[in-house]
Structure formats: structure tokens, C-alpha cells
Design an enzyme around this catalytic site. Structure first.
Site, PDB file in Angstrom:
ATOM      1  N   ARG A  76      -3.208   7.094  -7.823  1.00  0.00           N
ATOM      2  CA  ARG A  76      -1.721   6.794  -7.472  1.00  0.00           C
ATOM      3  C   ARG A  76      -1.037   6.366  -8.645  1.00  0.00           C
ATOM      4  O   ARG A  76       0.137   6.849  -8.891  1.00  0.00           O
ATOM      5  CB  ARG A  76      -1.614   5.581  -6.379  1.00  0.00           C
ATOM      6  CG  ARG A  76      -1.969   6.120  -4.914  1.00  0.00           C
ATOM      7  CD  ARG A  76      -2.440   4.905  -4.322  1.00  0.00           C
ATOM      8  NE  ARG A  76      -3.684   4.516  -4.729  1.00  0.00           N
ATOM      9  CZ  ARG A  76      -4.304   3.417  -3.990  1.00  0.00           C
ATOM     10  NH1 ARG A  76      -3.989   2.997  -2.666  1.00  0.00           N
ATOM     11  NH2 ARG A  76      -5.521   2.901  -4.404  1.00  0.00           N
ATOM     12  N   SER A  93      -4.794   0.711   1.710  1.00  0.00           N
ATOM     13  CA  SER A  93      -5.308   0.268   2.788  1.00  0.00           C
ATOM     14  C   SER A  93      -4.735  -1.351   2.742  1.00  0.00           C
ATOM     15  O   SER A  93      -4.791  -2.083   3.892  1.00  0.00           O
ATOM     16  CB  SER A  93      -6.791   0.178   2.666  1.00  0.00           C
ATOM     17  OG  SER A  93      -7.413   1.379   2.801  1.00  0.00           O
ATOM     18  N   HIS A  98      -5.588   8.344   2.152  1.00  0.00           N
ATOM     19  CA  HIS A  98      -6.869   8.955   2.149  1.00  0.00           C
ATOM     20  C   HIS A  98      -7.295  10.313   2.901  1.00  0.00           C
ATOM     21  O   HIS A  98      -7.858  11.399   2.393  1.00  0.00           O
ATOM     22  CB  HIS A  98      -7.850   8.084   3.025  1.00  0.00           C
ATOM     23  CG  HIS A  98      -8.030   6.450   2.402  1.00  0.00           C
ATOM     24  ND1 HIS A  98      -7.864   5.469   3.135  1.00  0.00           N
ATOM     25  CD2 HIS A  98      -8.504   6.121   1.095  1.00  0.00           C
ATOM     26  CE1 HIS A  98      -7.997   4.420   2.478  1.00  0.00           C
ATOM     27  NE2 HIS A  98      -8.348   4.901   1.201  1.00  0.00           N
TER      28      HIS A  98
HETATM   29  P1  ADP Z   1     -12.271   1.516  -2.879  1.00  0.00           P
HETATM   30  O1  ADP Z   1     -12.179   0.269  -2.413  1.00  0.00           O
HETATM   31  O2  ADP Z   1     -13.298   2.435  -3.475  1.00  0.00           O
HETATM   32  O3  ADP Z   1     -11.075   1.743  -3.947  1.00  0.00           O
HETATM   33  P2  ADP Z   1     -10.329   2.948  -1.076  1.00  0.00           P
HETATM   34  O4  ADP Z   1     -10.640   3.029   0.395  1.00  0.00           O
HETATM   35  O5  ADP Z   1      -9.422   1.656  -1.374  1.00  0.00           O
HETATM   36  O6  ADP Z   1     -11.843   2.523  -1.738  1.00  0.00           O
HETATM   37  O7  ADP Z   1      -9.739   4.100  -1.846  1.00  0.00           O
HETATM   38  C1  ADP Z   1     -10.639   5.102  -1.796  1.00  0.00           C
HETATM   39  C2  ADP Z   1     -10.160   6.144  -2.670  1.00  0.00           C
HETATM   40  O8  ADP Z   1      -8.955   6.700  -2.055  1.00  0.00           O
HETATM   41  C3  ADP Z   1      -9.859   5.640  -4.003  1.00  0.00           C
HETATM   42  O9  ADP Z   1      -9.883   6.714  -4.961  1.00  0.00           O
HETATM   43  C4  ADP Z   1      -8.365   5.519  -4.154  1.00  0.00           C
HETATM   44  O10 ADP Z   1      -7.553   5.373  -5.352  1.00  0.00           O
HETATM   45  C5  ADP Z   1      -8.070   6.555  -3.064  1.00  0.00           C
HETATM   46  N1  ADP Z   1      -6.838   6.373  -2.444  1.00  0.00           N
HETATM   47  C6  ADP Z   1      -6.318   5.564  -1.301  1.00  0.00           C
HETATM   48  N2  ADP Z   1      -4.943   5.789  -1.000  1.00  0.00           N
HETATM   49  C7  ADP Z   1      -4.581   6.737  -1.725  1.00  0.00           C
HETATM   50  C8  ADP Z   1      -3.433   7.318  -1.904  1.00  0.00           C
HETATM   51  N3  ADP Z   1      -2.268   6.887  -1.205  1.00  0.00           N
HETATM   52  N4  ADP Z   1      -3.178   8.480  -2.692  1.00  0.00           N
HETATM   53  C9  ADP Z   1      -4.154   8.728  -3.510  1.00  0.00           C
HETATM   54  N5  ADP Z   1      -5.380   8.192  -3.478  1.00  0.00           N
HETATM   55  C10 ADP Z   1      -5.528   7.105  -2.762  1.00  0.00           C
END
Ligand code: ADP
Length: 151
Positions: free
Chosen positions: A90, A128, A17
């Protein structure tokens, strides 16, 4: 002014993030890193705790504002003159889900654009949900979460 929002659960924030947010902050005048409070989704950490971690992570970036919001992301965008939604990609799985969300948001709010960013290779595998699994099993998450925070 180009204003963007990076919405997510951030339960907890990871280096993935952080990497995406810093790329977006370099592209837009203002970036909201925003916890979307979702009543359907049970989180491991409270919204206050997650927000504190976001604020600590981005304390040195004056164009990043960390906030929590309820309701639809596009409604928050309308109220705050936000025209860009940032999402990270990802895997192809992410892409399929994100494409549907992006088209839905566009239909509801035609001036919104979703911008997809990819993180740098060292962070590609971080999520996460994996971090939560390590925490539950009392493993070491130091290299998965931003340097400025402790869990
Ligand atoms: P949500 O529950 O809305 O998916 P997250 O907190 O899991 O929220 O993720 C928020 C954003 O961050 C999403 O667009 C997710 O794809 C992106 N994201 C999370 N980890 C990574 C990563 N390692 N690389 C790229 N994008 C990521």
C-alpha cells in the site's frame, strides 16, 4: 504447477485482502490464503473465526484454499511445494518492511520468490487495523469487508 501462498493475519479479512487474493488466484494454479498464527500477536478474532470468513469469501474460487498454519511461512512452503509468497503493498512503509521479510525468506529458502501486488485504488486505504477500530467503536464496516461475510 505454480503454487503460491498469501499469508497474513486477516484479523479480519478486508476488501483489500480479497482484491489481492483474487489477482493472485488468476496468476497461479493454486493459491493458499493462509492465516499465520503468531503467538506474539494478539488478535481481535479467533483463528477459527478468521478462517471461516476466508472460506466464505473464497467459496466460489476452486483454486483458492484457505488454511491456518503455525511456524515459519517458509517451512509451510517447503512442506507444500509452494514457491511463491504473495504480499500486498500500500505504502512505502509497507515496502520497507516487506523488503526485509522477502530477503530474509530468500536467505532461509533460496527457491522462494516473493511477489508484490498492489490493490485497486478503491481498496488502497483499507487495513485490518482501521476495520478493527471501526468495529470497536460500533461503526459500520460493511463497505470494508468482503460482500459474502458479516461481522
Ligand atoms: P500481516 O499481519 O502479516 O501484515 P495482514 O493481514 O495485515 O497481515 O496483511 C496481509 C497482507 O495483505 C500484507 O501483505 C498486507 O500488506 C496486505 N494488505 C492488506 N491490506 C491491503 C490493501 N488494502 N492493499 C494491498 N495490500 C494489502
Amino acid at each position: 504447477m505454480k503454487i503460491a501462498i498469501f499469508p497474513g493475519s486477516f484479523d479480519p479479512i478486508t476488501r483489500g485482502h480479497e482484491n489481492i487474493a483474487l489477482k493472485a488466484a488468476a496468476m497461479f494454479d493454486t493459491l493458499y490464503v493462509a492465516i499465520g498464527e503468531n503467538s506474539e500477536k494478539k488478535s481481535m478474532f479467533s483463528s477459527n473465526q478468521r478462517l471461516t470468513w476466508l472460506q466464505k469469501t473464497f467459496a466460489n474460487y476452486p483454486n483458492i484454499q484457505c488454511i491456518a498454519y503455525t511456524g515459519l511461512t517458509i517451512d509451510f512452503c517447503k512442506k507444500n511445494n509452494i514457491n511463491f509468497i504473495i504480499r500486498g503493498l500500500r505504502t512505502t512503509n509497507d515496502f520497507e518492511n516487506e523488503l526485509a521479510i522477502a530477503h530474509t525468506n530468500k536467505q532461509l529458502y533460496p527457491t522462494i520468490e516473493t511477489v508484490f501486488l498492489i490493490c485497486d485504488i478503491p481498496y488502497l486505504h483499507i487495513s485490518s487495523s482501521i476495520v478493527r477500530e471501526i468495529i470497536k467503536n460500533k461503526g459500520n464496516v460493511r463497505n470494508f469487508i468482503p460482500e459474502r461475510i458479516e461481522i
